[in-house]
Design an enzyme around this catalytic site. Sequence first.
Site, PDB file in Angstrom:
ATOM      1  N   HIS A  62      18.599   3.519  -1.994  1.00 39.09           N
ATOM      2  CA  HIS A  62      19.492   4.632  -1.729  1.00 39.09           C
ATOM      3  C   HIS A  62      19.384   5.084  -0.275  1.00 39.09           C
ATOM      4  O   HIS A  62      20.377   5.364   0.375  1.00 39.09           O
ATOM      5  CB  HIS A  62      19.144   5.798  -2.663  1.00 39.09           C
ATOM      6  CG  HIS A  62      20.115   6.928  -2.590  1.00 39.09           C
ATOM      7  ND1 HIS A  62      21.160   7.053  -3.450  1.00 39.09           N
ATOM      8  CD2 HIS A  62      20.206   7.953  -1.725  1.00 39.09           C
ATOM      9  CE1 HIS A  62      21.860   8.125  -3.125  1.00 39.09           C
ATOM     10  NE2 HIS A  62      21.302   8.696  -2.087  1.00 39.09           N
ATOM     11  N   GLU A 119      30.131  10.080  -0.369  1.00 41.15           N
ATOM     12  CA  GLU A 119      28.899   9.704  -1.062  1.00 41.15           C
ATOM     13  C   GLU A 119      29.230   9.401  -2.517  1.00 41.15           C
ATOM     14  O   GLU A 119      30.260   9.816  -3.017  1.00 41.15           O
ATOM     15  CB  GLU A 119      27.923  10.884  -1.052  1.00 41.15           C
ATOM     16  CG  GLU A 119      27.143  11.051   0.229  1.00 41.15           C
ATOM     17  CD  GLU A 119      25.826  10.309   0.204  1.00 41.15           C
ATOM     18  OE1 GLU A 119      25.663   9.430  -0.670  1.00 41.15           O
ATOM     19  OE2 GLU A 119      24.977  10.598   1.047  1.00 41.15           O
ATOM     20  N   HIS A 122      27.632   9.799  -6.533  1.00 41.07           N
ATOM     21  CA  HIS A 122      26.619  10.461  -7.351  1.00 41.07           C
ATOM     22  C   HIS A 122      26.773   9.946  -8.778  1.00 41.07           C
ATOM     23  O   HIS A 122      27.091  10.688  -9.695  1.00 41.07           O
ATOM     24  CB  HIS A 122      26.792  11.979  -7.271  1.00 41.07           C
ATOM     25  CG  HIS A 122      25.489  12.694  -7.118  1.00 41.07           C
ATOM     26  ND1 HIS A 122      25.203  13.883  -7.713  1.00 41.07           N
ATOM     27  CD2 HIS A 122      24.379  12.366  -6.411  1.00 41.07           C
ATOM     28  CE1 HIS A 122      23.980  14.270  -7.395  1.00 41.07           C
ATOM     29  NE2 HIS A 122      23.452  13.369  -6.603  1.00 41.07           N
ATOM     30  N   ASN A 123      26.565   8.634  -8.908  1.00 41.05           N
ATOM     31  CA  ASN A 123      26.910   7.959 -10.157  1.00 41.05           C
ATOM     32  C   ASN A 123      25.887   8.156 -11.262  1.00 41.05           C
ATOM     33  O   ASN A 123      26.223   8.585 -12.361  1.00 41.05           O
ATOM     34  CB  ASN A 123      27.070   6.457  -9.904  1.00 41.05           C
ATOM     35  CG  ASN A 123      28.066   6.185  -8.802  1.00 41.05           C
ATOM     36  OD1 ASN A 123      28.959   6.990  -8.570  1.00 41.05           O
ATOM     37  ND2 ASN A 123      27.917   5.067  -8.121  1.00 41.05           N
ATOM     38  N   ASP A 145      26.291  16.863   4.203  1.00 41.92           N
ATOM     39  CA  ASP A 145      26.333  15.813   5.221  1.00 41.92           C
ATOM     40  C   ASP A 145      27.059  16.296   6.477  1.00 41.92           C
ATOM     41  O   ASP A 145      26.473  16.286   7.558  1.00 41.92           O
ATOM     42  CB  ASP A 145      26.941  14.532   4.658  1.00 41.92           C
ATOM     43  CG  ASP A 145      25.939  13.743   3.815  1.00 41.92           C
ATOM     44  OD1 ASP A 145      24.760  13.718   4.218  1.00 41.92           O
ATOM     45  OD2 ASP A 145      26.306  13.180   2.794  1.00 41.92           O
ATOM     46  N   GLN A 190      19.710  17.229 -10.820  1.00 43.49           N
ATOM     47  CA  GLN A 190      19.594  18.358  -9.917  1.00 43.49           C
ATOM     48  C   GLN A 190      20.480  19.494 -10.405  1.00 43.49           C
ATOM     49  O   GLN A 190      21.479  19.269 -11.052  1.00 43.49           O
ATOM     50  CB  GLN A 190      20.007  17.938  -8.508  1.00 43.49           C
ATOM     51  CG  GLN A 190      19.241  16.733  -8.026  1.00 43.49           C
ATOM     52  CD  GLN A 190      20.095  15.773  -7.229  1.00 43.49           C
ATOM     53  OE1 GLN A 190      21.234  16.053  -6.925  1.00 43.49           O
ATOM     54  NE2 GLN A 190      19.519  14.641  -6.885  1.00 43.49           N
ATOM     55  N   ASP A 215      20.266  17.542   6.475  1.00 38.27           N
ATOM     56  CA  ASP A 215      20.285  18.036   5.096  1.00 38.27           C
ATOM     57  C   ASP A 215      19.099  17.501   4.319  1.00 38.27           C
ATOM     58  O   ASP A 215      18.526  16.464   4.643  1.00 38.27           O
ATOM     59  CB  ASP A 215      21.578  17.601   4.420  1.00 38.27           C
ATOM     60  CG  ASP A 215      21.656  16.086   4.260  1.00 38.27           C
ATOM     61  OD1 ASP A 215      21.439  15.380   5.262  1.00 38.27           O
ATOM     62  OD2 ASP A 215      21.917  15.612   3.142  1.00 38.27           O
ATOM     63  N   GLN A 254      18.558  21.398  -4.679  1.00 37.22           N
ATOM     64  CA  GLN A 254      19.790  21.481  -3.876  1.00 37.22           C
ATOM     65  C   GLN A 254      19.753  22.604  -2.847  1.00 37.22           C
ATOM     66  O   GLN A 254      18.839  23.419  -2.824  1.00 37.22           O
ATOM     67  CB  GLN A 254      20.973  21.711  -4.822  1.00 37.22           C
ATOM     68  CG  GLN A 254      21.173  20.575  -5.786  1.00 37.22           C
ATOM     69  CD  GLN A 254      21.703  19.348  -5.089  1.00 37.22           C
ATOM     70  OE1 GLN A 254      22.798  19.351  -4.565  1.00 37.22           O
ATOM     71  NE2 GLN A 254      20.912  18.295  -5.057  1.00 37.22           N
ATOM     72  N   GLY A 273      29.571   4.957   5.983  1.00 33.25           N
ATOM     73  CA  GLY A 273      29.690   4.273   4.703  1.00 33.25           C
ATOM     74  C   GLY A 273      28.460   4.500   3.867  1.00 33.25           C
ATOM     75  O   GLY A 273      27.489   5.114   4.302  1.00 33.25           O
ATOM     76  N   SER A 307      26.167   1.984  -3.412  1.00 31.66           N
ATOM     77  CA  SER A 307      25.465   2.296  -4.644  1.00 31.66           C
ATOM     78  C   SER A 307      25.449   1.008  -5.448  1.00 31.66           C
ATOM     79  O   SER A 307      26.471   0.576  -5.966  1.00 31.66           O
ATOM     80  CB  SER A 307      26.204   3.406  -5.399  1.00 31.66           C
ATOM     81  OG  SER A 307      25.784   3.430  -6.745  1.00 31.66           O
TER      82      SER A 307
END
Lengths: 961, 265
Positions: free
Chosen positions: A228, A293, A295-296, A317, A450, A478, A522, A747, A750
């Site tokens: 990741h 991004e 977040h799968n 980001d 999260q 971040d 977060q 880019g 995942s």
Amino acid sequence: MRQWRFEVASRSGFADVVGQGVLEDIRELGIRSVESVHSARVYLIEADFDAAFARRVVEELLTDTVCQDYYMGRSSAPAGPMEATIIEVHLKSGVTDPVAESVAMAIADMGGHAESVRTARKYILLGHVSDAHRDLIARRVLANDCIEEVVYGTDAEPPSPHTRPYELEIGTIALTTLDAEGLIELSRKRDLFLDVVEMQTIQEYYQQLNREPTDVELETLAQTWSEHCGHKTLRSSVDMDCEGEHVHFENLLKETVFKATQDLNKDWCLSVFADNAGVVSFDESDAVCFKVETHNHPSALDPYGGAATGIGGVLRDPMGTGMGARPIANTDVFCFGNPDKKLDEIPKGVLHPRRIMKGVVAGVRDYGNRMGIPTVNGAIYFDDRYMANPLVFCGNVGLLPNDKCFKHQQTGNLIMVVGGRTGRDGIHGATFSSGQMTHEHEDIFSHAVQIGNPIVEKKMLDTLLQARDAELYEAITDCGAGGLSSAVGEMGEKLGAEVDLEKVPLKYAGLNYTEIWISEAQERMVIAVRPENLEAISKLFAAEDVEATVIGRFTDDAKLTLRYEGQQVGQLDMEFLHEGICRYSRKAVWKRPAVSEPVIAPKDNYNDDLLAILSSYNVASKEWVIRQYDHEVQGGSVIKPLTGLENDGPSDAAVVRPKLDSDRGVAISCGMNPLYGDIDPYWMAYSAIDEAIRNIVAVGARPDRIALLDNFCWGDCRKPETFGSLVRAAQACFDGAMGFGAPFISGKDSLNNEFLCDDGTTIAIPSTLLISAMSIVDDVNTCVTMDVKRAGNLIFVVGLTRNELGGSHYYKIHGFQGANVPKVDVATAAETASRMHLAIQHGLIVSCHDCSEGGLAVALAEMAFAGGLGIEADLRGLPCDADCVTAAGQLFSESNSRYVVEVEPDMYDSFARLMLNMPFGQLGVVVDEKRLVIRTADGTPVVDADVEDLKRAWRKPLMLN
Amino acid sequence: MEQVRAIVVRAAGINCDMETEHAFRLAGAEVDRVHVNRIIETPGMLEGYQIFVLPGGFSYGDDVAAGKILANQMVHHLADALRKFIDDGKLVLGICNGFQVLVKTQILPGLAPIGGSDTSQQPVSITNNDSGKYEDRWVYLEPVSEECVFISPGRRLYLPVAHGEGKVVARDSAILDRLEAEGHVAFRYVDAEGRQGPFPINPNGSPNSVAGLTDSTGRVLGLMPHPERFVHRTQHPHWTRRANRDDADGMSVFSNAVAYVKQNL
């Protein structure tokens, strides 16, 4: 200290929105015996105040006495003949409860004091519910195991809110003497997701140091070296067997996606592949940045929370790019299993696609809307191979001043963490998302979920922008995957850093130093602050109720030093941490699949085919989703996602004006077509680029200022065939970017989107490449939309239609795949885009729509019903390749680089002159009668349909509740 | 008053403050965006302004209920200052979440003085849309009140709503009748021809299609739709079908407010 309990519920006569939603979800589970559901919110307050004050709290603060009733204490089951099942859902101890925080503050405003506040939800199910059904409802509808605890009945006690304090215990791990098997076992046991070579690299490092690693050192390496964070696969060297021909890349990413950007060398690219988002020039004073991004994995486990923190994460980001950007627009693209799947077709450990879709949409909605960022662009694709691995792409565009595009942290700067507190949520997110999902993931990785709180992020953003403009910090990044470990590690890479972990503000006691260091809680950012600015910045944050805490400083020793209460708990060389990872070489294979063109008997009339394509899930209106997003907040919307006479036509791209006193705009679009990838991922990727570009050109954005983003979502790339398809797609990214002169600026990938079922089979997603595009609109007043405007205007098609039905929706509805995947003639495509832009800029065109899924027929239908008019078309005018002779091919081929445009008769000459030597043709006219009529050369109306019928078919499938 | 000054309130979760500031600037006002914490620290600062604006957003996450936590803050810390502000003949505007706050402080409909009555007895509230969900869509508004200084009588407006809780409800039918009889209804949801109707003409199911309320002075307005989102021609959802029309309906609300202050204060 007394514990007060209050229950607040809708008064009869007022809708119980939550209860109704739950009832619907229960019915969707196939359970019919529940007659109705009542919901209540429960408040548990530990406080010293008396009964009179408690009554004021519940009456004045917690209850809306116009439409709600309250109960002090624990209400019993409702009287009456109906069987009642009572289920309460409490947050697990330690999980953030934003409502509780607000209530505590409000009680203080009232002059009281609450020691602790917790909230819970109570549901009363009326009707017979078996124990098995009760458990199923609790698990699938009411509660998320990862963060919530279910309490049945009226007597059971909720979980205790108190957590035990932590006492320091430094853990070292015996690693230097392990053999290969032992190393693998260690990696597996600690969820490090590191392979044997990586473990051996670490082993050698510690053998040289002549000591064993501490737990936190090993975890830091695992985070930083995770797929990741490190993109190991895409940066590896590749030996590929491409249909017998050997192809070699030293570094796949550098020689494809990056290389195009380098070779194109555009002066308007300010910062590419270097920061949290790619930055390009906007106007004399500002730049725009863009990041998408995925977040799968979290969204598969907890659709609502996963998607919410997906958008929350990607917002940070741009906020962490340069010296920090202000987010101005969101884009969201989802891939789900088909929503009408039967329950017994869902693998164990997987949520129903409908539940995932509803949860994901609600998560994006609640986070994006609350942050006040318009969600202006997106797409949704359905394919059963996404059932166990839904894809959730969240993107954000930010605006930042030209002179604030770069960071300049220095030795001696203080490290501050700002925003939310750190909890145990999101531990191992980075490593977890790098591995394969299994049917047991739900249980094992509950800690990887999260919990988001958009209001904390919003007030952090408000304050950070003030601090940025006052130049009170030197650098910002971040806390994303890997938490503080990644943020501080990256920021201090060239300097060195020391951190005192006990200083990090915690949500609750009991976290050990490793958990603090790698938590992915977060709403946190890390900034570097010069000591002389500490007082000013602390004051600024305090004034807006945002926490900002010094946790360490940047040094000059090129080491990362971690301490807890003064004791060193870990130390790593920055160079080993960032550069120590071994280089990979991978094998890849690409063999053209055995595919062929089907034979479908020609027909005289294709109305039914058109209706079927319009109502297929991928093409159908996404209005149900779009309306739930605030797409107009910030006041900059120019081209909205829904357009036309009745505000329901599908726009090709979004345009926003980020500066309200300027008419300069930013346009955003996307392109993706996984179906083509089943035939050839090279043309899939090329088509995605072409689609994103024609979408953005269609609204009036500049083709010479297009910046692209890639998001690769693939299956297990350790399999050479899977990796081979990724390499093919990457090659197309290079060719497409070069051909269109559109550089990639950022880019993300995942990989490992495969699911191991309990029967041992795996489900891999189709190879999926999302291309996002961003460009500039010089003057938004020149933009056009896709709805036809006036009867009597002429309809043209620009771009060549070929016999390219492979992977088309026409084949899909007939159960075929085909072989002739749409290709791109990039020289013509780029020239078409540039002429289209000129035509739009000079006002020669009054509407424009790109031709994509469903081909020409779908584009014409959408333009007609969005404009509330009809179109009469004649396929003799269609610029066509010699081999595209059938009506079906001309109507439904999905050839790239095509636009359907509407031109006023007065502009005919100018338009035709401009398009000279391009493939274009006059197809028909706009008419008042709301019919779409398309005739072939011999005059046969192959389509002759009421526009309202077409619209109904298109609108209906995804109009969910 | 030569130079009109508006104060746009910020708080955690408020997110329409910048475009609201922009709209008032276009109307000719000088605007400051100020965090509610600063106003609570120095309520006297309100003396320097003539228009007090609560913009849209999700103040404090709409925890407990929409606008409730901010309303609670205002009732307990700013009641006197705001009462004086209104008594001085000045203007208050609440948009979307700001309207919810005004109702939950009882500044609207203003049947009892702010902070002067038991907040548990508020006469009006704003609750969940009948659809049960948040929606962003455009609606037509018919002006009703002839006293409200923000309104151009007879001018039908086309504006977006973006909310999940916008249904204006009264404690009982007597109060609803009173809102009508005493001229508290500022705007109603209608169709393009001015007729009331069901969803989506009335996007949230408000009884009597109430979209906004005013107090007895006509100087306080709260409304669910967002006038600040239509102050530029390209914000209209089909501006590409409206050739050269530059009128932006939302501007009337801001221009009327500024003009009123110029003439009367």
